[in-house]
Design a protein around this motif. Structure first.
Motif, PDB file in Angstrom:
ATOM      1  N   LEU A 104       9.692  52.500  52.933  1.00  0.00           N
ATOM      2  CA  LEU A 104       8.970  53.105  54.047  1.00  0.00           C
ATOM      3  C   LEU A 104       9.899  53.817  55.018  1.00  0.00           C
ATOM      4  O   LEU A 104       9.437  54.481  55.942  1.00  0.00           O
ATOM      5  N   SER A 152      11.270  53.854  60.044  1.00  0.00           N
ATOM      6  CA  SER A 152      10.235  53.799  61.078  1.00  0.00           C
ATOM      7  C   SER A 152       9.842  52.350  61.342  1.00  0.00           C
ATOM      8  O   SER A 152       9.647  51.572  60.403  1.00  0.00           O
ATOM      9  N   LEU A 160       7.058  51.288  62.402  1.00  0.00           N
ATOM     10  CA  LEU A 160       5.625  51.105  62.199  1.00  0.00           C
ATOM     11  C   LEU A 160       5.217  51.525  60.796  1.00  0.00           C
ATOM     12  O   LEU A 160       5.753  52.477  60.244  1.00  0.00           O
ATOM     13  N   PHE A 161       4.249  50.793  60.238  1.00  0.00           N
ATOM     14  CA  PHE A 161       3.666  51.182  58.961  1.00  0.00           C
ATOM     15  C   PHE A 161       2.221  50.715  58.936  1.00  0.00           C
ATOM     16  O   PHE A 161       1.819  49.855  59.711  1.00  0.00           O
ATOM     17  N   LEU A 162       1.435  51.293  58.050  1.00  0.00           N
ATOM     18  CA  LEU A 162       0.016  51.006  57.944  1.00  0.00           C
ATOM     19  C   LEU A 162      -0.268  50.356  56.600  1.00  0.00           C
ATOM     20  O   LEU A 162       0.202  50.831  55.569  1.00  0.00           O
ATOM     21  N   ILE A 163      -1.026  49.274  56.633  1.00  0.00           N
ATOM     22  CA  ILE A 163      -1.518  48.660  55.402  1.00  0.00           C
ATOM     23  C   ILE A 163      -2.967  49.115  55.271  1.00  0.00           C
ATOM     24  O   ILE A 163      -3.819  48.734  56.068  1.00  0.00           O
ATOM     25  N   ASN A 164      -3.226  49.939  54.261  1.00  0.00           N
ATOM     26  CA  ASN A 164      -4.519  50.587  54.130  1.00  0.00           C
ATOM     27  C   ASN A 164      -5.070  50.370  52.726  1.00  0.00           C
ATOM     28  O   ASN A 164      -4.318  50.329  51.758  1.00  0.00           O
ATOM     29  N   LYS A 168      -5.266  43.472  51.473  1.00  0.00           N
ATOM     30  CA  LYS A 168      -4.524  43.772  52.716  1.00  0.00           C
ATOM     31  C   LYS A 168      -4.237  42.499  53.518  1.00  0.00           C
ATOM     32  O   LYS A 168      -3.106  42.266  53.935  1.00  0.00           O
ATOM     33  N   THR A 169      -5.250  41.681  53.718  1.00  0.00           N
ATOM     34  CA  THR A 169      -5.063  40.440  54.477  1.00  0.00           C
ATOM     35  C   THR A 169      -4.143  39.493  53.729  1.00  0.00           C
ATOM     36  O   THR A 169      -3.364  38.757  54.347  1.00  0.00           O
TER      37      THR A 169
END
Length: 104
Positions: A25, A28, A30-34, A41-42
């Motif tokens: 990644l 950064s 910050l990252f998004l789990i999408n 995801k959980t």
């Protein structure tokens, strides 16, 4: 704390070994789990919390409840998290309590 890699084996919906390489990644913070509902995801967050604290997010499930129902009986449920903190690398291997497979 910066996660580097997360290995989940027979954990949550993942019957085999799944590895997430957070290093891909970049730098950064910050990252998004999408993903769609039910994609795990959980479970990723549960695995990180379980590795760090021995319990899942929200303390809703215990470690032994996180074993995948579809995992082969001889596969050990475990979570391994490698992370960096203050320039040092740490590795945590956490194995929840689980039943030993029957020999017969």
């Amino acid at each position: 704390m910066r996660p580097l890699t997360l290995d989940m084996t027979a954990f949550g919906p993942f019957a085999g070994k799944e590895t997430i390489d957070f290093q891909k990644l970049g730098s950064s913070p910050l990252f998004l789990i999408n993903g769609p509902t039910g994609s795990g995801k959980t479970t990723i967050l549960d695995a990180i919390c379980f590795a760090l604290y021995g319990q899942t997010t929200g303390d809703e499930r215990e470690g032994h409840q996180m074993r995948c129902d579809f995992a082969a009986p001889d596969v050990l449920t475990k979570v391994e998290l490698t992370f960096e903190l203050s320039g040092k690398r740490y590795r945590i291997l956490r194995i929840p309590q689980q039943q030993k497979p029957k020999t017969k």
